[in-house]
Design an enzyme around this catalytic site. Structure first.
Site, PDB file in Angstrom:
ATOM      1  N   TRP A  26       0.860  -1.184   0.000  1.00 53.47           N
ATOM      2  CA  TRP A  26       0.000   0.000   0.000  1.00 53.47           C
ATOM      3  C   TRP A  26       0.899   1.239   0.000  1.00 53.47           C
ATOM      4  CZ3 TRP A  26      -2.077   2.751   4.868  1.00 53.47           C
ATOM      5  CH2 TRP A  26      -2.967   3.785   4.505  1.00 53.47           C
ATOM      6  N   ASP A  58       1.846  -8.771   0.066  1.00 50.58           N
ATOM      7  CA  ASP A  58       0.456  -8.384   0.313  1.00 50.58           C
ATOM      8  C   ASP A  58       0.049  -7.309  -0.689  1.00 50.58           C
ATOM      9  OD1 ASP A  58      -1.935  -8.463   2.249  1.00 50.58           O
ATOM     10  OD2 ASP A  58      -1.511  -6.315   2.041  1.00 50.58           O
ATOM     11  N   TYR A  70      -4.579  -0.804  -4.819  1.00 48.74           N
ATOM     12  CA  TYR A  70      -3.281  -0.130  -4.686  1.00 48.74           C
ATOM     13  C   TYR A  70      -2.728   0.310  -6.041  1.00 48.74           C
ATOM     14  CZ  TYR A  70      -3.279  -2.342  -0.003  1.00 48.74           C
ATOM     15  OH  TYR A  70      -3.588  -2.776   1.260  1.00 48.74           O
ATOM     16  N   LYS A  79      -6.703  -8.307  -2.783  1.00 51.18           N
ATOM     17  CA  LYS A  79      -7.987  -7.905  -2.194  1.00 51.18           C
ATOM     18  C   LYS A  79      -8.936  -7.381  -3.251  1.00 51.18           C
ATOM     19  CE  LYS A  79      -5.119  -6.411   1.660  1.00 51.18           C
ATOM     20  NZ  LYS A  79      -3.962  -5.755   1.013  1.00 51.18           N
ATOM     21  N   HIS A 110     -11.847  -6.314   0.737  1.00 56.28           N
ATOM     22  CA  HIS A 110     -10.963  -5.262   1.247  1.00 56.28           C
ATOM     23  C   HIS A 110     -11.574  -4.423   2.380  1.00 56.28           C
ATOM     24  CE1 HIS A 110      -7.336  -2.655  -0.161  1.00 56.28           C
ATOM     25  NE2 HIS A 110      -7.458  -2.624   1.137  1.00 56.28           N
ATOM     26  N   ASN A 130     -10.598  -5.310   7.521  1.00 58.39           N
ATOM     27  CA  ASN A 130     -11.288  -4.171   8.135  1.00 58.39           C
ATOM     28  C   ASN A 130     -12.680  -4.533   8.642  1.00 58.39           C
ATOM     29  OD1 ASN A 130      -9.262  -2.015   7.663  1.00 58.39           O
ATOM     30  ND2 ASN A 130      -9.619  -2.570   5.522  1.00 58.39           N
ATOM     31  N   SER A 163      -0.165  -1.859   8.758  1.00 56.22           N
ATOM     32  CA  SER A 163       0.449  -0.747   9.490  1.00 56.22           C
ATOM     33  C   SER A 163       1.133  -1.200  10.785  1.00 56.22           C
ATOM     34  CB  SER A 163      -0.586   0.346   9.778  1.00 56.22           C
ATOM     35  OG  SER A 163      -1.168   0.806   8.578  1.00 56.22           O
ATOM     36  N   PRO A 164       1.914  -2.280  10.727  1.00 53.95           N
ATOM     37  CA  PRO A 164       2.523  -2.801  11.957  1.00 53.95           C
ATOM     38  C   PRO A 164       3.640  -1.906  12.491  1.00 53.95           C
ATOM     39  CG  PRO A 164       3.438  -3.954  10.079  1.00 53.95           C
ATOM     40  CD  PRO A 164       2.344  -3.058   9.544  1.00 53.95           C
ATOM     41  N   GLY A 181       3.092   1.445  12.418  1.00 49.94           N
ATOM     42  CA  GLY A 181       2.406   2.687  12.749  1.00 49.94           C
ATOM     43  C   GLY A 181       2.252   3.640  11.584  1.00 49.94           C
ATOM     44  N   SER A 202       7.796  -1.069   3.043  1.00 53.02           N
ATOM     45  CA  SER A 202       8.871  -0.127   2.758  1.00 53.02           C
ATOM     46  C   SER A 202       9.256  -0.313   1.306  1.00 53.02           C
ATOM     47  CB  SER A 202      10.093  -0.344   3.649  1.00 53.02           C
ATOM     48  OG  SER A 202      11.081   0.622   3.296  1.00 53.02           O
ATOM     49  N   ARG A 221      15.635  -0.915   4.505  1.00 50.07           N
ATOM     50  CA  ARG A 221      14.560  -1.139   5.483  1.00 50.07           C
ATOM     51  C   ARG A 221      13.817  -2.442   5.221  1.00 50.07           C
ATOM     52  NH1 ARG A 221      11.644   4.724   6.042  1.00 50.07           N
ATOM     53  NH2 ARG A 221      13.130   5.686   7.485  1.00 50.07           N
ATOM     54  N   LYS A 260      15.116  -5.059   4.190  1.00 55.39           N
ATOM     55  CA  LYS A 260      15.986  -6.070   4.797  1.00 55.39           C
ATOM     56  C   LYS A 260      15.867  -6.050   6.321  1.00 55.39           C
ATOM     57  CE  LYS A 260      20.750  -7.716   4.240  1.00 55.39           C
ATOM     58  NZ  LYS A 260      21.388  -7.587   5.554  1.00 55.39           N
TER      59      LYS A 260
HETATM   60  P1  A2P Z   1       9.543   3.882   3.485  1.00 53.88           P
HETATM   61  O1  A2P Z   1       8.651   3.113   2.566  1.00 53.88           O
HETATM   62  O2  A2P Z   1      10.042   5.147   2.903  1.00 53.88           O
HETATM   63  O3  A2P Z   1      10.646   3.017   4.057  1.00 53.88           O
HETATM   64  P2  A2P Z   1       3.598   0.577   7.915  1.00 53.88           P
HETATM   65  O4  A2P Z   1       4.203  -0.692   7.430  1.00 53.88           O
HETATM   66  O5  A2P Z   1       3.218   0.545   9.359  1.00 53.88           O
HETATM   67  O6  A2P Z   1       2.486   1.070   7.032  1.00 53.88           O
HETATM   68  O7  A2P Z   1       4.739   1.709   7.878  1.00 53.88           O
HETATM   69  C1  A2P Z   1       5.234   2.143   6.660  1.00 53.88           C
HETATM   70  C2  A2P Z   1       5.974   3.442   6.900  1.00 53.88           C
HETATM   71  O8  A2P Z   1       7.116   3.211   7.731  1.00 53.88           O
HETATM   72  C3  A2P Z   1       6.493   4.011   5.627  1.00 53.88           C
HETATM   73  O9  A2P Z   1       6.497   5.415   5.754  1.00 53.88           O
HETATM   74  C4  A2P Z   1       7.912   3.466   5.552  1.00 53.88           C
HETATM   75  O10 A2P Z   1       8.695   4.351   4.787  1.00 53.88           O
HETATM   76  C5  A2P Z   1       8.323   3.453   7.000  1.00 53.88           C
HETATM   77  N1  A2P Z   1       9.237   2.354   7.361  1.00 53.88           N
HETATM   78  C6  A2P Z   1       9.267   1.106   6.863  1.00 53.88           C
HETATM   79  N2  A2P Z   1      10.214   0.363   7.438  1.00 53.88           N
HETATM   80  C7  A2P Z   1      10.827   1.157   8.354  1.00 53.88           C
HETATM   81  C8  A2P Z   1      11.896   0.969   9.274  1.00 53.88           C
HETATM   82  N3  A2P Z   1      12.522  -0.197   9.382  1.00 53.88           N
HETATM   83  N4  A2P Z   1      12.266   2.031  10.048  1.00 53.88           N
HETATM   84  C9  A2P Z   1      11.634   3.210   9.945  1.00 53.88           C
HETATM   85  N5  A2P Z   1      10.607   3.438   9.105  1.00 53.88           N
HETATM   86  C10 A2P Z   1      10.204   2.442   8.305  1.00 53.88           C
END
Ligand code: A2P
Length: 318
Positions: free
Chosen positions: A21, A44, A49, A78, A111, A162, A210-211, A213, A260, A265, A267
């Site tokens: 997403w 996922d 999306y 979805k 969805h 949801n 959103s694990p 946040g 991400s 990240r 990784k």
């Molecule tokens: P980015 O895609 O630029 O790495 P969620 O999975 O809860 O929806 O969170 C996604 C958000 O967290 C995106 O803004 C993503 O940015 C960022 N994010 C993903 N992995 C990390 C990480 N390991 N540390 C910090 N921020 C992260």
């Protein structure tokens, strides 16, 4: 370490999936490739999306290069909110399968408990809601169309996303196939205690979106990864706050779907299998104040929507 969760169908689902997403076309393909190369076996996706074609191209490339085979992967998608009902649901699945260039999906989800008229997506305005029948009937027709997809061998598991305890309970009243999962927001600051207890009773797995946040998403005002308790634990054990959050989710039994598009990240988020949080660390994290981050105000309207306010979507789950 726990690498899979066994669903109520017996299928084993990898506990970490790459979230897509808000992963823009142009970068999502590279993120999928990076993920698979560091060990992810679960992506996922969703029709809504608008990036499934590029994900499909990336997968094809990996298959051709011999990096892995289709059967080594778990792919979720979805149903679009504008594709409810017996007629439209199979068409939406078909579109996803042709974009992803796959012969079957491992998991297909409804969805949202929201039905929009054909062709509408975002942002939903009052006139876009499908009012040709009551929402409950719509959800039932769609669920039955999804059961048929399983019978036809197009998808191996079906579930919802949801859905509150109340709405999920409504589906259980008529389901011939019990939903395998309910994909909802779940993270240390929104644990979903009530919903998780209900789902556990029915052996339905929580998939956590959103694990981390989802910092950076419009409307999100609290940065989960900056919470002192997560920072403290992360410093103590030499892991990042993101890894601590994901580990917490896995340890409470969730499937986690971190998003991400940055390779380092991607990784980092998969590097959570070589440590465990202690009981005390888990308890410390569970002291965090609770607040739903994704309220879905965008589906609420005083006129012309099913939902006037978020409480109508989430019912008694808080
Ligand atoms: P980015 O895609 O630029 O790495 P969620 O999975 O809860 O929806 O969170 C996604 C958000 O967290 C995106 O803004 C993503 O940015 C960022 N994010 C993903 N992995 C990390 C990480 N390991 N540390 C910090 N921020 C992260």
């Amino acid at each position: 370490a726990t690498t899979h969760v066994t669903l109520n169908t017996g299928h084993k689902m990898p506990v970490i999936g790459l979230g897509t997403w808000q992963a823009k076309p142009g970068v999502v393909g590279a993120a999928v490739e990076a993920a698979i190369k560091v060990g992810y076996r679960h992506i996922d996706c969703a029709y809504s999306y608008r990036n499934e074609k590029e994900i499909g191209d990336a997968l094809q490339k990996l298959f051709k290069e011999g990096v892995l085979r289709r059967e080594d992967l778990w792919i979720t998608s979805k149903l679009g909110n504008d594709s409810h009902g017996a007629e439209e649901a199979p068409k939406c699945l078909q579109k996803t399968m042709s974009d992803l260039q796959l012969e079957y999906l491992d998991l297909y989800l409804m969805h949202w408990p929201v039905s929009l008229k054909k062709g509408y997506s975002w942002p939903p305005e009052p006139h876009m809601y499908n009012s040709s029948k009551p929402l409950e009937q719509d959800i039932k027709d769609t669920w039955q169309a999804m059961e048929k997809m399983v019978e036809e061998g197009k998808v191996r598991n079906i579930g919802v996303s949801n859905f509150s305890s109340k709405k999920l309970s409504g589906v259980l009243d008529y389901a011939k196939i019990v939903p395998a999962v309910n994909q909802v927001e779940c993270q240390p600051m929104w644990r979903q205690d009530k919903l998780r207890t209900f789902m556990k009773t029915h052996n339905i797995t929580v998939c956590a979106y959103s694990p981390l946040g989802t910092w950076g998403t419009a409307g999100i005002t609290v940065n989960l990864l900056e919470q002192p308790v997560l920072k403290k634990i992360s410093e103590k054990i030499g892991k990042t706050p993101a890894q601590v959050s994901l580990r917490w989710g896995i340890q409470i039994g969730n499937i986690v779907l971190p998003k991400s598009t940055r390779p380092e990240r991607v990784k980092e988020n998969f590097d959570v299998f070589n440590f465990a949080l202690s009981k005390d660390d888990m308890a410390e994290i569970e002291k965090l104040a609770q607040k739903r981050f994704i309220r879905a105000d965008f589906f609420c309207n005083e006129s012309g929507s099913y939902y006037k306010k978020p409480e109508d979507i989430w019912d008694d789950d808080g």
